[in-house]
Design a protein around this motif. Sequence first.
Motif, PDB file in Angstrom:
ATOM      1  N   SER A 165     -16.702  -9.736  14.489  1.00  0.00           N
ATOM      2  CA  SER A 165     -16.456  -8.805  15.584  1.00  0.00           C
ATOM      3  C   SER A 165     -16.002  -7.430  15.101  1.00  0.00           C
ATOM      4  N   GLU A 166     -15.534  -7.317  13.849  1.00  0.00           N
ATOM      5  CA  GLU A 166     -15.063  -6.053  13.323  1.00  0.00           C
ATOM      6  C   GLU A 166     -15.655  -5.832  11.923  1.00  0.00           C
ATOM      7  N   PRO A 167     -16.982  -5.770  11.801  1.00  0.00           N
ATOM      8  CA  PRO A 167     -17.578  -5.746  10.467  1.00  0.00           C
ATOM      9  C   PRO A 167     -17.284  -4.483   9.684  1.00  0.00           C
ATOM     10  N   ARG A 168     -16.979  -3.368  10.356  1.00  0.00           N
ATOM     11  CA  ARG A 168     -16.814  -2.103   9.656  1.00  0.00           C
ATOM     12  C   ARG A 168     -15.364  -1.649   9.583  1.00  0.00           C
ATOM     13  N   LEU A 169     -14.476  -2.289  10.268  1.00  0.00           N
ATOM     14  CA  LEU A 169     -13.087  -1.851  10.291  1.00  0.00           C
ATOM     15  C   LEU A 169     -12.316  -2.553   9.175  1.00  0.00           C
ATOM     16  N   ILE A 170     -11.904  -1.774   8.191  1.00  0.00           N
ATOM     17  CA  ILE A 170     -11.134  -2.292   7.064  1.00  0.00           C
ATOM     18  C   ILE A 170      -9.847  -1.481   6.990  1.00  0.00           C
ATOM     19  N   PRO A 171      -8.696  -2.121   7.025  1.00  0.00           N
ATOM     20  CA  PRO A 171      -7.447  -1.365   6.985  1.00  0.00           C
ATOM     21  C   PRO A 171      -7.363  -0.422   5.785  1.00  0.00           C
ATOM     22  N   TYR A 172      -6.845   0.745   6.038  1.00  0.00           N
ATOM     23  CA  TYR A 172      -6.696   1.777   5.009  1.00  0.00           C
ATOM     24  C   TYR A 172      -5.938   1.253   3.790  1.00  0.00           C
ATOM     25  N   ILE A 173      -4.939   0.398   4.004  1.00  0.00           N
ATOM     26  CA  ILE A 173      -4.109  -0.050   2.889  1.00  0.00           C
ATOM     27  C   ILE A 173      -4.763  -1.149   2.057  1.00  0.00           C
ATOM     28  N   THR A 174      -5.875  -1.717   2.518  1.00  0.00           N
ATOM     29  CA  THR A 174      -6.521  -2.808   1.787  1.00  0.00           C
ATOM     30  C   THR A 174      -7.068  -2.321   0.454  1.00  0.00           C
ATOM     31  N   GLN A 175      -6.757  -3.032  -0.597  1.00  0.00           N
ATOM     32  CA  GLN A 175      -7.296  -2.690  -1.906  1.00  0.00           C
ATOM     33  C   GLN A 175      -8.777  -3.039  -1.954  1.00  0.00           C
ATOM     34  N   ARG A 176      -9.558  -2.210  -2.651  1.00  0.00           N
ATOM     35  CA  ARG A 176     -11.001  -2.399  -2.728  1.00  0.00           C
ATOM     36  C   ARG A 176     -11.421  -2.827  -4.140  1.00  0.00           C
ATOM     37  N   LYS A 177     -12.553  -3.499  -4.201  1.00  0.00           N
ATOM     38  CA  LYS A 177     -13.095  -3.867  -5.498  1.00  0.00           C
ATOM     39  C   LYS A 177     -13.343  -2.600  -6.302  1.00  0.00           C
ATOM     40  N   GLY A 178     -12.908  -2.596  -7.542  1.00  0.00           N
ATOM     41  CA  GLY A 178     -13.015  -1.413  -8.391  1.00  0.00           C
ATOM     42  C   GLY A 178     -11.712  -0.651  -8.496  1.00  0.00           C
ATOM     43  N   GLU A 179     -10.795  -0.900  -7.574  1.00  0.00           N
ATOM     44  CA  GLU A 179      -9.476  -0.266  -7.645  1.00  0.00           C
ATOM     45  C   GLU A 179      -8.547  -1.192  -8.436  1.00  0.00           C
ATOM     46  N   GLU A 180      -8.652  -1.102  -9.725  1.00  0.00           N
ATOM     47  CA  GLU A 180      -7.942  -2.035 -10.590  1.00  0.00           C
ATOM     48  C   GLU A 180      -6.624  -1.448 -11.070  1.00  0.00           C
ATOM     49  N   ALA A 181      -5.716  -2.348 -11.458  1.00  0.00           N
ATOM     50  CA  ALA A 181      -4.447  -1.913 -12.024  1.00  0.00           C
ATOM     51  C   ALA A 181      -4.689  -1.137 -13.309  1.00  0.00           C
ATOM     52  N   ALA A 182      -3.879  -0.115 -13.546  1.00  0.00           N
ATOM     53  CA  ALA A 182      -4.009   0.682 -14.763  1.00  0.00           C
ATOM     54  C   ALA A 182      -3.568  -0.134 -15.966  1.00  0.00           C
ATOM     55  N   PRO A 183      -4.031   0.230 -17.167  1.00  0.00           N
ATOM     56  CA  PRO A 183      -3.581  -0.477 -18.378  1.00  0.00           C
ATOM     57  C   PRO A 183      -2.061  -0.467 -18.500  1.00  0.00           C
ATOM     58  N   ASP A 184      -1.547  -1.542 -19.019  1.00  0.00           N
ATOM     59  CA  ASP A 184      -0.101  -1.702 -19.156  1.00  0.00           C
ATOM     60  C   ASP A 184       0.382  -0.905 -20.373  1.00  0.00           C
ATOM     61  N   ASN A 185       1.071   0.212 -20.124  1.00  0.00           N
ATOM     62  CA  ASN A 185       1.616   0.997 -21.232  1.00  0.00           C
ATOM     63  C   ASN A 185       3.090   1.317 -20.974  1.00  0.00           C
ATOM     64  N   LEU A 186       3.828   0.268 -20.653  1.00  0.00           N
ATOM     65  CA  LEU A 186       5.224   0.422 -20.286  1.00  0.00           C
ATOM     66  C   LEU A 186       6.128   0.423 -21.511  1.00  0.00           C
ATOM     67  N   MET A 187       7.261   1.089 -21.359  1.00  0.00           N
ATOM     68  CA  MET A 187       8.286   1.098 -22.389  1.00  0.00           C
ATOM     69  C   MET A 187       9.652   1.091 -21.711  1.00  0.00           C
ATOM     70  N   ILE A 188      10.646   0.625 -22.433  1.00  0.00           N
ATOM     71  CA  ILE A 188      12.019   0.638 -21.936  1.00  0.00           C
ATOM     72  C   ILE A 188      12.863   1.458 -22.886  1.00  0.00           C
ATOM     73  N   CYS A 189      13.587   2.416 -22.334  1.00  0.00           N
ATOM     74  CA  CYS A 189      14.515   3.226 -23.115  1.00  0.00           C
ATOM     75  C   CYS A 189      15.945   2.903 -22.691  1.00  0.00           C
ATOM     76  N   LEU A 190      16.827   2.905 -23.646  1.00  0.00           N
ATOM     77  CA  LEU A 190      18.227   2.615 -23.365  1.00  0.00           C
ATOM     78  C   LEU A 190      18.988   3.914 -23.166  1.00  0.00           C
ATOM     79  N   HIS A 191      19.749   3.954 -22.085  1.00  0.00           N
ATOM     80  CA  HIS A 191      20.587   5.114 -21.764  1.00  0.00           C
ATOM     81  C   HIS A 191      22.033   4.651 -21.643  1.00  0.00           C
TER      82      HIS A 191
END
Length: 220
Positions: free
Chosen positions: A5-31
């Motif tokens: 009944s709603e073939p074209r309505l996709i919520p704006y917040i829905t993640q789409r195929k191809g929208e992948e997480a960025a590579p993990d390049n995290l670091m922790i610094c001590l303060h």
Amino acid sequence: MPPASEPRLIPYITQRKGEEAAPDNLMICLHASGPRLYYRDEDPRDRPMQNVLWARCGFNPVDRHGMPTGEPQWKLMHPYRQMMTMRTLRCQVCSGPARTPLGFIFLAGPKDEDPARPTICTNQPPVCPKHVRASAVLCPHLEKNPMVFLARSAPLFGVHGVIYGLDADNQVRVVARPDHALPFDHPNIPTVLASQLIRRLSSFQVMDPDEVQRELSAAA
């Protein structure tokens, strides 16, 4: 798959195929105040709210209406679009203004929340009156029978995400995956990678979709 009944309505917040997480390049610094999580190539856009580090995710091109393109991944919310619609109180379906004369409309599954509680924490951005029923149909989690919260007050509360730390080899690793929201003043916030912004609903009425439409029509 979206309902027929709603073939074209996709919520704006829905993640789409191809929208992948960025590579993990995290670091922790001590303060002096303790450890803090960073991206190695961080820029100010990575901390859009309360100095909290936000999960990176790709963006597909948008169509002529400004809506994301690509096959929907129905169970996922795009972390940045979720954050922006929640932050600015825009409709999670169309990204238009969600404010109504009676407040903001938030939805939850019929068994998700105890409506007797004085406050409710939600990761679901509001919906505009036009898309209350559409959301109920599109989201399997709502079971076509959502609990509707008409809230006059919905202050920002915190985030949902994962907590990082250093392992025995001094490598950055996930150390906890909380199943609840962390308030902005939580002691672990400096090492959280957030993926959802949370608001706390207070001063609200609990309704069903028909009741909220009647209330809004009477107030118009």
